[in-house]
Design a protein around this motif. Structure first.
Motif, PDB file in Angstrom:
ATOM      1  N   PHE A  43       0.835  -1.213   0.116  1.00 58.11           N
ATOM      2  CA  PHE A  43       0.097   0.002   0.032  1.00 58.11           C
ATOM      3  C   PHE A  43       0.813   1.167   0.125  1.00 58.11           C
ATOM      4  N   ALA A  44       2.198   1.273   0.730  1.00 61.40           N
ATOM      5  CA  ALA A  44       2.759   2.351   0.813  1.00 61.40           C
ATOM      6  C   ALA A  44       3.555   2.746  -0.505  1.00 61.40           C
ATOM      7  N   ALA A  45       3.915   1.600  -1.197  1.00 64.01           N
ATOM      8  CA  ALA A  45       4.352   1.649  -2.581  1.00 64.01           C
ATOM      9  C   ALA A  45       3.402   2.265  -3.635  1.00 64.01           C
ATOM     10  N   LEU A  46       2.217   1.630  -3.421  1.00 56.95           N
ATOM     11  CA  LEU A  46       1.065   2.223  -4.467  1.00 56.95           C
ATOM     12  C   LEU A  46       0.693   3.628  -4.260  1.00 56.95           C
ATOM     13  N   GLU A  47       0.832   4.056  -3.046  1.00 55.86           N
ATOM     14  CA  GLU A  47       0.320   5.301  -2.606  1.00 55.86           C
ATOM     15  C   GLU A  47       1.476   6.426  -2.768  1.00 55.86           C
ATOM     16  N   GLY A  48       2.713   6.056  -2.924  1.00 52.52           N
ATOM     17  CA  GLY A  48       3.939   6.821  -2.953  1.00 52.52           C
ATOM     18  C   GLY A  48       4.345   7.352  -1.503  1.00 52.52           C
ATOM     19  N   ARG A  49       3.978   6.771  -0.576  1.00 51.85           N
ATOM     20  CA  ARG A  49       4.462   7.102   0.545  1.00 51.85           C
ATOM     21  C   ARG A  49       5.999   6.656   0.853  1.00 51.85           C
ATOM     22  N   ASN A  50       6.909   7.907   0.664  1.00 51.92           N
ATOM     23  CA  ASN A  50       8.236   7.628   0.588  1.00 51.92           C
ATOM     24  C   ASN A  50       9.000   8.143   2.171  1.00 51.92           C
TER      25      ASN A  50
END
Length: 201
Positions: A43-50
């Motif tokens: 989910f972090a990767a898909l939402e661009g949570r870097n």
């Protein structure tokens, strides 16, 4: 997206958290907490949570249900709060500073909130939606289907529905003022029985 895209942190805290989960969880619950980490990272990767603290997220995911284990079942505290304190103790031993240890408690407690504002707590938000997927079947079509299938093949659900449902119902009976009671009255058993991943893993 592939499970190999996400590598567990090679740190003392991460290693110890997984060892603790292996020692005290059944295979079904162990697979659940590990899957929850994979879902959270995806989910972090898909939402661009870097800006995620990946070690914090891993430790919190792997220990988020440790309070259900009989050895850590607190007589009064909710199972997520009890588990959060286990994470505090473990990360203290790993040398985390006090504020970061408190973050592990917060993330684990918040995973059982109905929702978490990512502006308040990104790691708590990710663990909440990850466990929402793995337990309640929320957002079942957001992650890529081949990624989901690969994770379920590596860490199948086994008897998660029966075991988790029984354990949370016991928590709700003994601690009616905790989130376990809200989960049970909110239809946890039915959600587990009808989970979209049951036939896949």
């Amino acid at each position: 997206m592939h499970p190999d895209d996400f590598v567990p942190p090679a740190t003392p805290a991460a290693t110890a958290a997984l060892e603790l989960a292996r020692a005290y969880h059944s295979p079904s619950l162990l697979n659940h907490v590990v899957r929850s980490w994979w879902w959270a990272e995806a989910f972090a990767a898909l939402e661009g949570r870097n800006g995620i603290d990946h070690e914090l997220l891993y430790v919190s995911a792997v220990l988020h249900d440790i309070g259900i284990a009989p050895a850590f079942d607190n007589v009064a505290l909710s199972y997520e709060e009890a588990g959060g304190h286990v994470a505090v103790a473990l990360t203290a031993g790993a040398g985390w500073e006090a504020t970061r240890r408190q973050r592990a408690l917060e993330v684990i407690v918040r995973h059982n909130w109905p929702s978490v504002d990512p502006a308040l707590d990104e790691e708590g938000y990710l663990l909440e939606i990850a466990t929402g997927l793995d337990i309640s079947g929320a957002r079942p079509d957001v992650l890529p289907a081949d990624f989901v299938s690969a994770v379920l093949e590596a860490h199948p659900r086994l008897m998660l529905g029966e075991e988790f449902g029984t354990q949370v119902a016991d928590q709700a009976r003994r601690k009616p003022d905790t989130s376990a009671h809200r989960l049970v009255t909110g239809g946890l058993a039915a959600k587990l029985r009808g989970h979209p991943h049951e036939t896949a893993g």
